[in-house]
Design an enzyme around this catalytic site. Structure first.
Site, PDB file in Angstrom:
ATOM      1  N   ARG A   1      29.616 -63.507 -35.891  1.00 49.34           N
ATOM      2  CA  ARG A   1      30.642 -62.511 -35.562  1.00 49.34           C
ATOM      3  C   ARG A   1      31.974 -62.856 -36.236  1.00 49.34           C
ATOM      4  O   ARG A   1      32.487 -63.975 -36.082  1.00 49.34           O
ATOM      5  CB  ARG A   1      30.824 -62.462 -34.042  1.00 49.34           C
ATOM      6  CG  ARG A   1      32.039 -61.719 -33.560  1.00 49.34           C
ATOM      7  CD  ARG A   1      31.875 -60.225 -33.599  1.00 49.34           C
ATOM      8  NE  ARG A   1      32.990 -59.543 -32.950  1.00 49.34           N
ATOM      9  CZ  ARG A   1      33.389 -58.319 -33.266  1.00 49.34           C
ATOM     10  NH1 ARG A   1      32.759 -57.630 -34.214  1.00 49.34           N
ATOM     11  NH2 ARG A   1      34.401 -57.769 -32.621  1.00 49.34           N
TER      12      ARG A   1
ATOM     13  N   GLN B   1      31.689 -65.378 -22.575  1.00 55.24           N
ATOM     14  CA  GLN B   1      33.044 -65.199 -23.098  1.00 55.24           C
ATOM     15  C   GLN B   1      33.015 -65.132 -24.627  1.00 55.24           C
ATOM     16  O   GLN B   1      33.691 -64.298 -25.234  1.00 55.24           O
ATOM     17  CB  GLN B   1      33.927 -66.371 -22.618  1.00 55.24           C
ATOM     18  CG  GLN B   1      35.404 -66.179 -22.849  1.00 55.24           C
ATOM     19  CD  GLN B   1      35.997 -65.087 -21.950  1.00 55.24           C
ATOM     20  OE1 GLN B   1      35.388 -64.673 -20.965  1.00 55.24           O
ATOM     21  NE2 GLN B   1      37.169 -64.606 -22.314  1.00 55.24           N
TER      22      GLN B   1
ATOM     23  N   GLY C   1      32.125 -61.831 -25.925  1.00 60.98           N
ATOM     24  CA  GLY C   1      33.053 -60.734 -25.648  1.00 60.98           C
ATOM     25  C   GLY C   1      32.393 -59.636 -24.825  1.00 60.98           C
ATOM     26  O   GLY C   1      31.572 -59.915 -23.943  1.00 60.98           O
TER      27      GLY C   1
ATOM     28  N   GLU D   1      17.932 -74.655  -2.752  1.00 60.89           N
ATOM     29  CA  GLU D   1      17.419 -76.030  -2.753  1.00 60.89           C
ATOM     30  C   GLU D   1      18.444 -77.007  -2.160  1.00 60.89           C
ATOM     31  O   GLU D   1      18.527 -78.160  -2.569  1.00 60.89           O
ATOM     32  CB  GLU D   1      17.046 -76.431  -4.190  1.00 60.89           C
ATOM     33  CG  GLU D   1      15.793 -77.274  -4.307  1.00 60.89           C
ATOM     34  CD  GLU D   1      14.560 -76.627  -3.720  1.00 60.89           C
ATOM     35  OE1 GLU D   1      14.320 -75.433  -3.974  1.00 60.89           O
ATOM     36  OE2 GLU D   1      13.832 -77.306  -2.988  1.00 60.89           O
TER      37      GLU D   1
ATOM     38  N   GLU E   1      27.448 -78.671  -1.473  1.00 60.20           N
ATOM     39  CA  GLU E   1      28.223 -79.451  -0.493  1.00 60.20           C
ATOM     40  C   GLU E   1      27.293 -80.459   0.193  1.00 60.20           C
ATOM     41  O   GLU E   1      27.679 -81.598   0.473  1.00 60.20           O
ATOM     42  CB  GLU E   1      28.852 -78.531   0.569  1.00 60.20           C
ATOM     43  CG  GLU E   1      29.959 -77.625   0.051  1.00 60.20           C
ATOM     44  CD  GLU E   1      29.441 -76.457  -0.774  1.00 60.20           C
ATOM     45  OE1 GLU E   1      28.239 -76.140  -0.688  1.00 60.20           O
ATOM     46  OE2 GLU E   1      30.240 -75.858  -1.516  1.00 60.20           O
TER      47      GLU E   1
HETATM   48  C1  LIG Z   1      17.678 -66.554  -3.498  1.00 55.31           C
HETATM   49  C2  LIG Z   1      17.355 -67.624  -2.502  1.00 55.31           C
HETATM   50  C3  LIG Z   1      16.075 -68.157  -2.478  1.00 55.31           C
HETATM   51  C4  LIG Z   1      15.749 -69.146  -1.551  1.00 55.31           C
HETATM   52  N1  LIG Z   1      14.486 -69.637  -1.558  1.00 55.31           N
HETATM   53  C5  LIG Z   1      14.123 -70.549  -0.643  1.00 55.31           C
HETATM   54  C6  LIG Z   1      12.791 -71.066  -0.594  1.00 55.31           C
HETATM   55  O1  LIG Z   1      11.947 -70.701  -1.409  1.00 55.31           O
HETATM   56  N2  LIG Z   1      12.465 -71.955   0.363  1.00 55.31           N
HETATM   57  C7  LIG Z   1      13.372 -72.387   1.267  1.00 55.31           C
HETATM   58  O2  LIG Z   1      13.038 -73.206   2.123  1.00 55.31           O
HETATM   59  N3  LIG Z   1      14.652 -71.935   1.242  1.00 55.31           N
HETATM   60  C8  LIG Z   1      15.045 -71.032   0.324  1.00 55.31           C
HETATM   61  N4  LIG Z   1      16.347 -70.569   0.302  1.00 55.31           N
HETATM   62  C9  LIG Z   1      17.267 -71.038   1.340  1.00 55.31           C
HETATM   63  C10 LIG Z   1      18.297 -72.014   0.802  1.00 55.31           C
HETATM   64  O3  LIG Z   1      17.703 -73.262   0.541  1.00 55.31           O
HETATM   65  C11 LIG Z   1      19.398 -72.093   1.856  1.00 55.31           C
HETATM   66  O4  LIG Z   1      20.067 -70.847   1.874  1.00 55.31           O
HETATM   67  C12 LIG Z   1      20.365 -73.205   1.539  1.00 55.31           C
HETATM   68  O5  LIG Z   1      19.752 -74.461   1.715  1.00 55.31           O
HETATM   69  C13 LIG Z   1      21.614 -73.141   2.434  1.00 55.31           C
HETATM   70  O6  LIG Z   1      21.270 -73.111   3.790  1.00 55.31           O
HETATM   71  P1  LIG Z   1      21.912 -71.998   4.710  1.00 55.31           P
HETATM   72  O7  LIG Z   1      21.750 -70.682   4.039  1.00 55.31           O
HETATM   73  O8  LIG Z   1      21.364 -72.171   6.075  1.00 55.31           O
HETATM   74  O9  LIG Z   1      23.468 -72.313   4.689  1.00 55.31           O
HETATM   75  P2  LIG Z   1      24.331 -73.146   5.779  1.00 55.31           P
HETATM   76  O10 LIG Z   1      23.639 -74.438   6.079  1.00 55.31           O
HETATM   77  O11 LIG Z   1      24.625 -72.210   6.892  1.00 55.31           O
HETATM   78  O12 LIG Z   1      25.630 -73.418   4.950  1.00 55.31           O
HETATM   79  C14 LIG Z   1      26.653 -72.433   4.729  1.00 55.31           C
HETATM   80  C15 LIG Z   1      27.762 -73.050   3.878  1.00 55.31           C
HETATM   81  O13 LIG Z   1      28.344 -74.156   4.573  1.00 55.31           O
HETATM   82  C16 LIG Z   1      28.226 -75.330   3.807  1.00 55.31           C
HETATM   83  N5  LIG Z   1      27.907 -76.462   4.682  1.00 55.31           N
HETATM   84  C17 LIG Z   1      26.867 -76.565   5.544  1.00 55.31           C
HETATM   85  N6  LIG Z   1      26.891 -77.747   6.162  1.00 55.31           N
HETATM   86  C18 LIG Z   1      27.969 -78.414   5.672  1.00 55.31           C
HETATM   87  C19 LIG Z   1      28.525 -79.697   5.905  1.00 55.31           C
HETATM   88  N7  LIG Z   1      27.949 -80.541   6.767  1.00 55.31           N
HETATM   89  N8  LIG Z   1      29.624 -80.043   5.230  1.00 55.31           N
HETATM   90  C20 LIG Z   1      30.196 -79.183   4.350  1.00 55.31           C
HETATM   91  N9  LIG Z   1      29.717 -77.960   4.080  1.00 55.31           N
HETATM   92  C21 LIG Z   1      28.621 -77.586   4.728  1.00 55.31           C
HETATM   93  C22 LIG Z   1      27.097 -75.077   2.828  1.00 55.31           C
HETATM   94  O14 LIG Z   1      27.253 -75.846   1.674  1.00 55.31           O
HETATM   95  C23 LIG Z   1      27.253 -73.598   2.544  1.00 55.31           C
HETATM   96  O15 LIG Z   1      28.234 -73.422   1.552  1.00 55.31           O
HETATM   97  C24 LIG Z   1      16.720 -69.606  -0.618  1.00 55.31           C
HETATM   98  C25 LIG Z   1      18.016 -69.073  -0.666  1.00 55.31           C
HETATM   99  C26 LIG Z   1      18.337 -68.098  -1.593  1.00 55.31           C
HETATM  100  C27 LIG Z   1      19.747 -67.552  -1.619  1.00 55.31           C
END
Ligand SMILES: Cc1cc2nc3c(=O)[nH]c(=O)nc-3n(C[C@H](O)[C@H](O)[C@H](O)COP(=O)(O)OP(=O)(O)OC[C@H]3O[C@@H](n4cnc5c(N)ncnc54)[C@H](O)[C@@H]3O)c2cc1C
Length: 223
Positions: free
Chosen positions: A108, A176, A179, A203, A207
């Protein structure tokens, strides 16, 4: 779960015992009381999640995986190990995004010269390379330790968190460099951008990875 023959359910079986009160059950999806309540769409357009409901569902003892109240270790081992290929998948996306960015920067031309001749663009490409190589070595380190049967939980957590954050930055810079073209659905960037965003949460959110590393560095007294 709407297509599976069975699922693994990690259920609390002793509320007073924390992580020693979780049991893993193999549950056939045709068990009475097993319901898929709804499909949940996420940023990832190629897959969906499902919300489950268990209504007076009874699961026989024979379907306990491992032992009663020993399910946490099963989940923990699976989650720790899975973080390594999860990191590798982030790197794969970053490598391809970088390849496209390098090609485009050479091709580009703006204001009479290729993008590749501009220092602002060069630095984005250099930063991409640093992000990719950092992620790669950390992931190889975790995989190497896991393969040798050495402790690898902290290494896997670091690899997952660095590769997912670095992968997001690489895709962002590649967009970026492209563009307006980078914002179109003609190119895979917008899909990768969404995927990399998921990977900072999937996974085990980053945090929690930082918490795992802190616990390994500072001792098991941290909850
Ligand atoms: C598209 C997608 C596919 C998925 N596929 C799978 C799957 O195949 N199998 C499976 O088992 N799970 C799956 N998940 C679930 C995923 O692993 C969980 O969403 C993830 O581990 C976060 O857990 P939670 O959603 O309960 O968030 P929470 O535990 O409620 O956390 C919410 C927020 O608070 C923060 N937080 C939590 N505890 C603390 C702490 N002690 N200190 C600081 N910050 C904290 C977290 O980092 C996060 O930002 C999937 C999720 C998505 C979005």
């Amino acid at each position: 779960a709407d297509k599976a023959d069975f699922v693994l359910v990690f259920a609390r079986t002793d509320a007073s015992k924390g992580r020693d009160g979780v049991t893993c059950f193999i549950v056939d999806t045709n068990t009475k009381g097993f319901h898929v309540r709804r499909v949940v769409h996420t940023l990832r357009s190629s897959h969906y999640a499902t919300e489950l409901q268990f209504e007076d569902m009874r699961v026989p003892n024979a379907n306990i995986l491992g032992e009663v109240n020993k399910g946490f270790a099963i989940a923990n081992e699976r989650l720790s190990r899975q973080r390594i290929p999860y990191a590798a998948a982030c790197i794969a996306v970053a490598v391809k995004a970088q390849e496209l960015a390098v090609d485009y920067a050479k091709q580009r031309e703006t204001f009479g010269a290729p993008l590749a001749s501009r220092q602002a663009i060069q630095w984005m490409i250099v930063d991409n390379e640093i992000d990719i190589r950092t992620s790669l070595w950390l992931t190889l380190d975790a995989a190497h330790k896991a393969d040798r049967g050495e402790p690898y939980r902290m290494e896997a957590g670091i690899a997952k968190l660095v590769a997912s954050e670095a992968g997001g930055r690489v895709v962002d810079r590649a967009m970026q460099i492209h563009g307006g073209y980078g914002m179109t659905k003609d190119l895979p960037f917008e899909r990768w951008y969404r995927e990399m965003r998921i990977r900072r949460v999937g996974e085990g959110p980053n945090e929690v990875q930082r918490h795992i590393v802190a616990r390994d560095l500072l001792g098991g007294s941290l909850r």
